[in-house]
Every structure is written in C-alpha cells, then in structure tokens.
Motif scaffolding. Structure first.
Motif, PDB file in Angstrom:
ATOM      1  N   GLY A  57       0.828  -1.196   0.000  1.00  0.00           N
ATOM      2  CA  GLY A  57       0.000   0.000   0.000  1.00  0.00           C
ATOM      3  C   GLY A  57       0.861   1.243   0.000  1.00  0.00           C
ATOM      4  N   VAL A  58       0.231   2.381  -0.301  1.00  0.00           N
ATOM      5  CA  VAL A  58       0.961   3.638  -0.340  1.00  0.00           C
ATOM      6  C   VAL A  58       0.097   4.758   0.223  1.00  0.00           C
ATOM      7  N   LEU A  59       0.744   5.837   0.595  1.00  0.00           N
ATOM      8  CA  LEU A  59       0.088   7.081   0.973  1.00  0.00           C
ATOM      9  C   LEU A  59       0.188   8.016  -0.231  1.00  0.00           C
ATOM     10  N   ARG A  60      -0.940   8.645  -0.613  1.00  0.00           N
ATOM     11  CA  ARG A  60      -0.963   9.490  -1.802  1.00  0.00           C
ATOM     12  C   ARG A  60      -1.387  10.913  -1.471  1.00  0.00           C
ATOM     13  N   CYS A  61      -0.831  11.865  -2.177  1.00  0.00           N
ATOM     14  CA  CYS A  61      -1.250  13.259  -2.087  1.00  0.00           C
ATOM     15  C   CYS A  61      -2.641  13.391  -2.690  1.00  0.00           C
ATOM     16  N   LYS A  62      -3.551  14.064  -2.000  1.00  0.00           N
ATOM     17  CA  LYS A  62      -4.898  14.255  -2.517  1.00  0.00           C
ATOM     18  C   LYS A  62      -4.906  15.146  -3.762  1.00  0.00           C
ATOM     19  N   GLY A  63      -3.991  16.073  -3.816  1.00  0.00           N
ATOM     20  CA  GLY A  63      -4.004  17.039  -4.899  1.00  0.00           C
ATOM     21  C   GLY A  63      -3.635  16.464  -6.251  1.00  0.00           C
ATOM     22  N   CYS A  64      -2.651  15.550  -6.291  1.00  0.00           N
ATOM     23  CA  CYS A  64      -2.163  15.054  -7.577  1.00  0.00           C
ATOM     24  C   CYS A  64      -1.946  13.551  -7.606  1.00  0.00           C
ATOM     25  N   MET A  65      -2.216  12.860  -6.515  1.00  0.00           N
ATOM     26  CA  MET A  65      -2.095  11.400  -6.394  1.00  0.00           C
ATOM     27  C   MET A  65      -0.647  10.908  -6.393  1.00  0.00           C
ATOM     28  N   THR A  66       0.301  11.811  -6.225  1.00  0.00           N
ATOM     29  CA  THR A  66       1.695  11.388  -6.099  1.00  0.00           C
ATOM     30  C   THR A  66       1.881  10.538  -4.849  1.00  0.00           C
ATOM     31  N   VAL A  67       2.693   9.493  -4.954  1.00  0.00           N
ATOM     32  CA  VAL A  67       2.996   8.658  -3.793  1.00  0.00           C
ATOM     33  C   VAL A  67       3.893   9.440  -2.834  1.00  0.00           C
ATOM     34  N   CYS A  68       3.465   9.510  -1.565  1.00  0.00           N
ATOM     35  CA  CYS A  68       4.227  10.242  -0.540  1.00  0.00           C
ATOM     36  C   CYS A  68       5.063   9.310   0.334  1.00  0.00           C
ATOM     37  N   CYS A  69       4.578   8.059   0.470  1.00  0.00           N
ATOM     38  CA  CYS A  69       5.297   7.115   1.325  1.00  0.00           C
ATOM     39  C   CYS A  69       4.730   5.716   1.094  1.00  0.00           C
ATOM     40  N   GLN A  70       5.569   4.707   1.220  1.00  0.00           N
ATOM     41  CA  GLN A  70       5.101   3.329   1.226  1.00  0.00           C
ATOM     42  C   GLN A  70       4.527   3.014   2.606  1.00  0.00           C
ATOM     43  N   LEU A  71       3.395   2.300   2.651  1.00  0.00           N
ATOM     44  CA  LEU A  71       2.795   1.993   3.953  1.00  0.00           C
ATOM     45  C   LEU A  71       3.698   1.111   4.809  1.00  0.00           C
ATOM     46  N   MET A  72       4.600   0.371   4.185  1.00  0.00           N
ATOM     47  CA  MET A  72       5.554  -0.436   4.945  1.00  0.00           C
ATOM     48  C   MET A  72       6.445   0.441   5.810  1.00  0.00           C
ATOM     49  N   ASP A  73       6.658   1.688   5.397  1.00  0.00           N
ATOM     50  CA  ASP A  73       7.539   2.605   6.136  1.00  0.00           C
ATOM     51  C   ASP A  73       6.763   3.590   7.006  1.00  0.00           C
ATOM     52  N   LEU A  74       5.439   3.446   7.048  1.00  0.00           N
ATOM     53  CA  LEU A  74       4.574   4.416   7.710  1.00  0.00           C
ATOM     54  C   LEU A  74       3.959   3.813   8.968  1.00  0.00           C
ATOM     55  N   TYR A  75       3.815   4.643  10.010  1.00  0.00           N
ATOM     56  CA  TYR A  75       3.277   4.175  11.290  1.00  0.00           C
ATOM     57  C   TYR A  75       2.161   5.092  11.775  1.00  0.00           C
ATOM     58  N   LEU A  76       1.178   4.502  12.464  1.00  0.00           N
ATOM     59  CA  LEU A  76       0.131   5.266  13.136  1.00  0.00           C
ATOM     60  C   LEU A  76       0.424   5.183  14.627  1.00  0.00           C
ATOM     61  N   VAL A  77       0.694   6.336  15.244  1.00  0.00           N
ATOM     62  CA  VAL A  77       1.266   6.361  16.591  1.00  0.00           C
ATOM     63  C   VAL A  77       0.502   7.328  17.493  1.00  0.00           C
ATOM     64  N   GLU A  78       0.292   6.917  18.729  1.00  0.00           N
ATOM     65  CA  GLU A  78      -0.240   7.819  19.756  1.00  0.00           C
ATOM     66  C   GLU A  78       0.930   8.566  20.376  1.00  0.00           C
ATOM     67  N   GLY A  79       0.820   9.899  20.432  1.00  0.00           N
ATOM     68  CA  GLY A  79       1.917  10.695  20.955  1.00  0.00           C
ATOM     69  C   GLY A  79       1.431  11.864  21.787  1.00  0.00           C
ATOM     70  N   VAL A  80       2.232  12.905  21.823  1.00  0.00           N
ATOM     71  CA  VAL A  80       1.961  14.076  22.649  1.00  0.00           C
ATOM     72  C   VAL A  80       1.696  15.276  21.749  1.00  0.00           C
ATOM     73  N   ARG A  81       0.627  15.993  22.044  1.00  0.00           N
ATOM     74  CA  ARG A  81       0.315  17.204  21.278  1.00  0.00           C
ATOM     75  C   ARG A  81       1.251  18.334  21.697  1.00  0.00           C
ATOM     76  N   LEU A  82       1.855  18.967  20.727  1.00  0.00           N
ATOM     77  CA  LEU A  82       2.762  20.068  21.017  1.00  0.00           C
ATOM     78  C   LEU A  82       1.980  21.360  21.242  1.00  0.00           C
ATOM     79  N   PRO A  83       2.496  22.285  22.057  1.00  0.00           N
ATOM     80  CA  PRO A  83       1.802  23.560  22.279  1.00  0.00           C
ATOM     81  C   PRO A  83       1.514  24.267  20.969  1.00  0.00           C
ATOM     82  N   GLY A  84       0.325  24.834  20.885  1.00  0.00           N
ATOM     83  CA  GLY A  84      -0.103  25.521  19.666  1.00  0.00           C
ATOM     84  C   GLY A  84      -1.607  25.526  19.585  1.00  0.00           C
ATOM     85  N   PRO A  85      -2.197  25.825  18.443  1.00  0.00           N
ATOM     86  CA  PRO A  85      -3.660  25.840  18.291  1.00  0.00           C
ATOM     87  C   PRO A  85      -4.273  24.501  18.679  1.00  0.00           C
ATOM     88  N   GLY A  86      -5.283  24.533  19.527  1.00  0.00           N
ATOM     89  CA  GLY A  86      -5.953  23.319  19.960  1.00  0.00           C
ATOM     90  C   GLY A  86      -5.283  22.623  21.121  1.00  0.00           C
TER      91      GLY A  86
END
Length: 253
Positions: free
Chosen positions: A73-102
């Motif tokens: 699988g791959v991650l694609r840009c919505k604007g032009c469908m260019t591949v941004c990353c292979q899903l093998m190299d991509l992670y979904l992670v719980e982390g810490v929100r940095l100070p800023g909006p929200g």
C-alpha cells in the motif's frame, strides 16, 4: 434462510399516500464480505414474481477488487495522487500534542501518521514559518501542504527516535489518501488520525498491516442514495482512485 445475514434494513416512503410502503430496495448486512459476494454471484429467486437486482456496496466490492500481484500500500497526495510514502515505512502512533492551536494541557494526546524523513517521497522541505524546530513538507508536484517534519522525541514517547530518527515526517490527514495493501481501486479518506486509531483499536501499528478487510466493518459507505448510511462519510470514507475529471493514480507511481 441465509444464516450469515446479520440484519436487513428496508427503506420506506416517509410521506404521501404510500407512506410506510417499501421504496423497492433493501440493505442486507452479512457477517462477512465473502457471504455477501456469494449471494451476489449466485443470485436469489424471484420475489412475488419479480426478479431481484443485487449489488454489492462500495466497501464489500472494494475488498474483492484487488489486482493480482499488488501487495503493498501507499500514501498518496490528494491534490495530484503522487505517492508520498510506502505503507511499509509508515506508522500510526499515539503521541503528545505540542503547544499551539488546539493545545490543552490536560488532554494533550495527539495521533501521528509518521515515517522517517528519508522514507518520505515526492516532498520538498522548507523552513516552518512559526516553529524553528519544524520544517514544512510540500508536495513537489502540486505544492500541497503534506505535513511537518518534527523532533521525534518532542511528539512521540518511547523508542520512536531510534525507529524513525531524530526528526520524523508527520503527515496531515486532510491532504492525503491511504491506498491499502488489499484494495487499489478505492482510497481511504480519513478525517482525523485519532478516528482511525480508535477504529482499529490495536494501538500503535505499521500502516502496511491495515487492510480493507479490517476497515470495512467500520464503514457504512453506500453504493447509492437508496442504501442506508450510518457513517455519512463524516469520519472515514472510500474514494474511487479514478475520478471523473480527475487524475488516475497508478499503483506503480
């Protein structure tokens, strides 16, 4: 008589002299996608002398529309469908929100779809206008804002700095599509990474392990306006890879 049927929903007329009567279509929910495909393939006998037209909904159809030999699988840009990353190299992670909006000190959990900077593809990196520890990642084809490069240890706990490096690429969900390993005809559009993280329910994960078979039960993506939709496309939805008037993305791009 099908034991695999979980639920039948019949849409009825709301007004007029025929209020309460069926509109002539129904949504049949099965316990698994394979049972739905089998019924659609074999067909059903006529009902009260009338032939029945059977269609698979978008989610079930997408599960079986996998092209042979396409296992990544791959991650694609919505604007032009260019591949941004292979899903093998991509992670979904719980982390810490940095100070800023929200930012809220007492609820500072954040969720990142992230990879090592070296694994990001088709990106141009520029200085962030507000954060000196960040860089902005732009799509080199259409200049869409794909996300930020951030200090890994500031936004993720544990050994992610070892896994990803000192800096991590964090993608913005509103500007990318997920093309899952077992479905290349439909792209997954997610409103927030936190919603996908919660729906999967398995904690931090490598995105190549996420499949349409896993995501399909979380979706209520209708084939037509006649089918009941629980999700209403507000959290996660499927988008055809080839859209009228848009670019067609190749799995080998």
């Amino acid at each position: 008589g099908h034991q695999s049927v979980a639920e039948v929903r019949i849409k009825r007329r709301a007004t007029g002299k025929n209020a309460g009567r069926s509109q002539g279509n129904a949504l049949v929910i099965f316990h698994c996608a394979e049972d739905a495909r089998r019924v659609a393939s074999d067909g059903l006998p006529p009902l009260r002398g009338r032939d029945l037209a059977i269609q698979l909904d978008t989610v079930t159809r997408a599960v079986f529309d996998t092209a042979s030999g396409e296992s990544t699988g791959v991650l694609r840009c919505k604007g032009c469908m260019t591949v941004c990353c292979q899903l093998m190299d991509l992670y979904l992670v719980e982390g810490v929100r940095l100070p800023g909006p929200g930012y809220a000190p007492h609820t500072n959990t954040a969720y990142y779809c992230t990879c090592s900077v070296k694994d990001a593809r088709g990106c141009l990196f520029e200085e962030h206008p507000q954060h000196r520890n960040f860089m902005v990642a732009m799509c080199e084809q259409c200049r869409a804002d794909l996300g930020n490069v951030q200090v890994t240890s500031m936004c993720m706990e544990g050994d992610w700095s070892i896994q990803l490096g000192e800096m991590a690429m964090c993608f913005k969900c509103q500007n990318v599509y997920l093309e899952l390993p077992d479905c290349h005809e439909e792209l997954l559009d997610v409103k927030k990474w936190s919603l996908l993280y919660s729906a999967l329910g398995g904690g931090d994960c490598r995105m190549s392990t996420v499949t349409m078979q896993m995501v399909a039960p979380k979706l209520r993506s209708a084939l037509s306006s006649n089918v009941v939709s629980d999700n209403s496309n507000r959290t996660m939805r499927l988008v055809p890879r080839s859209r009228p008037g848009g670019r067609s993305a190749s799995p080998h791009t």
